[in-house]
Scaffold this active site. Structure first.
Site, mmCIF file in Angstrom:
data_model
loop_
_atom_site.group_PDB
_atom_site.id
_atom_site.type_symbol
_atom_site.label_atom_id
_atom_site.label_comp_id
_atom_site.label_asym_id
_atom_site.label_seq_id
_atom_site.Cartn_x
_atom_site.Cartn_y
_atom_site.Cartn_z
ATOM 1 N N GLY A 48 0.768 -1.249 0.000
ATOM 2 C CA GLY A 48 0.000 0.000 0.000
ATOM 3 C C GLY A 48 0.793 1.290 0.000
ATOM 4 O O GLY A 48 0.319 2.309 -0.495
ATOM 5 N N ASP A 104 0.891 3.395 4.627
ATOM 6 C CA ASP A 104 -0.190 4.111 3.946
ATOM 7 C C ASP A 104 -1.246 4.623 4.927
ATOM 8 O O ASP A 104 -1.511 5.815 4.990
ATOM 9 C CB ASP A 104 -0.820 3.247 2.826
ATOM 10 C CG ASP A 104 -1.274 1.856 3.308
ATOM 11 O OD1 ASP A 104 -1.107 1.537 4.498
ATOM 12 O OD2 ASP A 104 -1.793 1.095 2.476
ATOM 13 N N ASP A 107 -4.783 1.955 11.001
ATOM 14 C CA ASP A 107 -6.173 1.594 11.286
ATOM 15 C C ASP A 107 -6.220 1.116 12.744
ATOM 16 O O ASP A 107 -6.249 1.934 13.661
ATOM 17 C CB ASP A 107 -6.584 0.517 10.264
ATOM 18 C CG ASP A 107 -8.057 0.173 10.292
ATOM 19 O OD1 ASP A 107 -8.788 0.733 11.105
ATOM 20 O OD2 ASP A 107 -8.489 -0.675 9.497
ATOM 21 N N LYS A 135 -6.688 6.638 10.670
ATOM 22 C CA LYS A 135 -8.091 6.493 11.113
ATOM 23 C C LYS A 135 -8.077 6.312 12.618
ATOM 24 O O LYS A 135 -8.186 5.181 13.111
ATOM 25 C CB LYS A 135 -8.704 5.238 10.483
ATOM 26 C CG LYS A 135 -8.865 5.265 9.003
ATOM 27 C CD LYS A 135 -9.760 4.076 8.624
ATOM 28 C CE LYS A 135 -9.407 3.529 7.285
ATOM 29 N NZ LYS A 135 -10.153 2.293 6.980
ATOM 30 N N PHE A 156 -13.565 3.562 4.172
ATOM 31 C CA PHE A 156 -12.635 2.670 3.484
ATOM 32 C C PHE A 156 -12.011 3.399 2.306
ATOM 33 O O PHE A 156 -12.690 3.861 1.396
ATOM 34 C CB PHE A 156 -13.324 1.382 3.030
ATOM 35 C CG PHE A 156 -12.322 0.321 2.688
ATOM 36 C CD1 PHE A 156 -11.732 -0.443 3.680
ATOM 37 C CD2 PHE A 156 -11.921 0.134 1.369
ATOM 38 C CE1 PHE A 156 -10.765 -1.397 3.373
ATOM 39 C CE2 PHE A 156 -10.960 -0.826 1.050
ATOM 40 C CZ PHE A 156 -10.382 -1.583 2.063
ATOM 41 N N ASP A 163 -5.453 -0.332 -1.850
ATOM 42 C CA ASP A 163 -6.344 -1.202 -2.631
ATOM 43 C C ASP A 163 -7.632 -1.577 -1.930
ATOM 44 O O ASP A 163 -7.765 -1.482 -0.710
ATOM 45 C CB ASP A 163 -5.605 -2.505 -2.964
ATOM 46 C CG ASP A 163 -5.544 -3.441 -1.751
ATOM 47 O OD1 ASP A 163 -5.007 -3.014 -0.713
ATOM 48 O OD2 ASP A 163 -6.055 -4.568 -1.842
HETATM 49 P P1 IMP Z 1 -3.938 -1.960 11.018
HETATM 50 O O1 IMP Z 1 -2.951 -3.028 11.339
HETATM 51 O O2 IMP Z 1 -5.328 -2.328 11.471
HETATM 52 O O3 IMP Z 1 -3.523 -0.599 11.525
HETATM 53 O O4 IMP Z 1 -4.100 -1.917 9.447
HETATM 54 C C1 IMP Z 1 -3.220 -1.262 8.640
HETATM 55 C C2 IMP Z 1 -3.233 -1.845 7.256
HETATM 56 O O5 IMP Z 1 -4.550 -2.153 6.818
HETATM 57 C C3 IMP Z 1 -2.683 -0.826 6.272
HETATM 58 O O6 IMP Z 1 -1.356 -1.126 5.973
HETATM 59 C C4 IMP Z 1 -3.560 -0.976 5.068
HETATM 60 O O7 IMP Z 1 -2.898 -1.794 4.111
HETATM 61 C C5 IMP Z 1 -4.795 -1.671 5.529
HETATM 62 N N1 IMP Z 1 -5.917 -0.717 5.576
HETATM 63 C C6 IMP Z 1 -6.387 -0.049 6.646
HETATM 64 N N2 IMP Z 1 -7.392 0.759 6.315
HETATM 65 C C7 IMP Z 1 -7.564 0.620 4.984
HETATM 66 C C8 IMP Z 1 -8.455 1.223 4.025
HETATM 67 O O8 IMP Z 1 -9.305 2.063 4.346
HETATM 68 N N3 IMP Z 1 -8.316 0.827 2.744
HETATM 69 C C9 IMP Z 1 -7.393 -0.109 2.349
HETATM 70 N N4 IMP Z 1 -6.541 -0.689 3.191
HETATM 71 C C10 IMP Z 1 -6.627 -0.331 4.509
HETATM 72 MG MG MG Z 2 -3.352 -3.230 2.257
#
Ligand code: IMP
Ligand code: MG
Length: 185
Positions: A48, A104, A107, A135, A156, A163
């Site tokens: 990403g 990127d 979350d 986020k 999203f 992606d």
């Molecule tokens: P986390 O581990 O929950 O913080 O997720 C982070 C990863 O989830 C990022 O590297 C993104 O690749 C993916 N991700 C989180 N939110 C989105 C989104 O809104 N669209 C696409 N990919 C996302």
């Molecule tokens: Mg991803």
């Protein structure tokens, strides 16, 4: 669902190319200043962050080494799986280097927590995080970017490297995805 797995959703533009360029320039200016005279290695999380990384490093005014990791965490679709694995590791020795992780979107924060802990075992001089988007409402663990482009709501995101089921990474702008309600079409 069609074969692409994206039918029934609409793309809504969130940030233009100009807005993205301005976030990236602001981050590059701060990073160039803060890391002047240091041994900076940026570690990009695939896939990403690839477009963000390539724009960011071209705007830096300091020497930088570039490496990549690939983490499997999100599975497909819009839900995180919780369990994180590394499928491609760093190749540059990070001992005594100043490491900046390039992500990127933050979350839940779990991906960055996993990677930060893992890279710390390699004894870098410092580890910081640069994320394009955050986020904050979705955070499950404590995690904050040291350098952040912009906050976004719990939506999203696709485009600019990011992606939805491997689609839309090539788009130069950033969009958010909403389901199409057939009763309102
Ligand atoms: P986390 O581990 O929950 O913080 O997720 C982070 C990863 O989830 C990022 O590297 C993104 O690749 C993916 N991700 C989180 N939110 C989105 C989104 O809104 N669209 C696409 N990919 C996302
Ligand atoms: Mg991803």
């Amino acid at each position: 669902m069609n074969s692409e797995g994206t039918e029934g959703y609409r793309l809504n533009r969130l940030f233009t190319q100009e807005q993205i360029a301005s976030f990236v320039q602001g981050l590059a200016d701060r990073i160039s200043k803060d890391y002047s005279g240091k041994e900076l290695v940026v570690v990009c999380i695939l896939k990403g962050a690839f477009m963000f990384l390539s724009d960011l490093i071209r705007r830096l005014r300091i020497p930088v080494q570039v490496d990549f990791v690939r983490l499997a965490s999100y599975g497909s679709g819009m839900k995180t799986s919780g369990k994180i694995e590394i499928t491609k590791d760093v190749e540059i020795p990070l001992e005594k280097k100043d490491v900046l992780i390039i992500e990127d979107i933050i979350d839940s924060g779990r991906t960055l927590q996993f990677l930060k802990d893992r890279l710390a075992l390699l004894k870098p001089r410092s580890i910081k995080i640069c994320a394009l988007l955050d986020k904050k409402a979705r955070r499950e663990v404590e995690m904050e970017a040291d350098y952040l482009g912009a906050d976004v709501d719990d939506i999203f995101i696709v485009g600019y490297g990011i992606d939805f089921n491997e689609h839309y990474r090539h788009l130069p702008e950033i969009y958010y995805v909403t389901p199409i309600d057939p009763s309102k079409e």
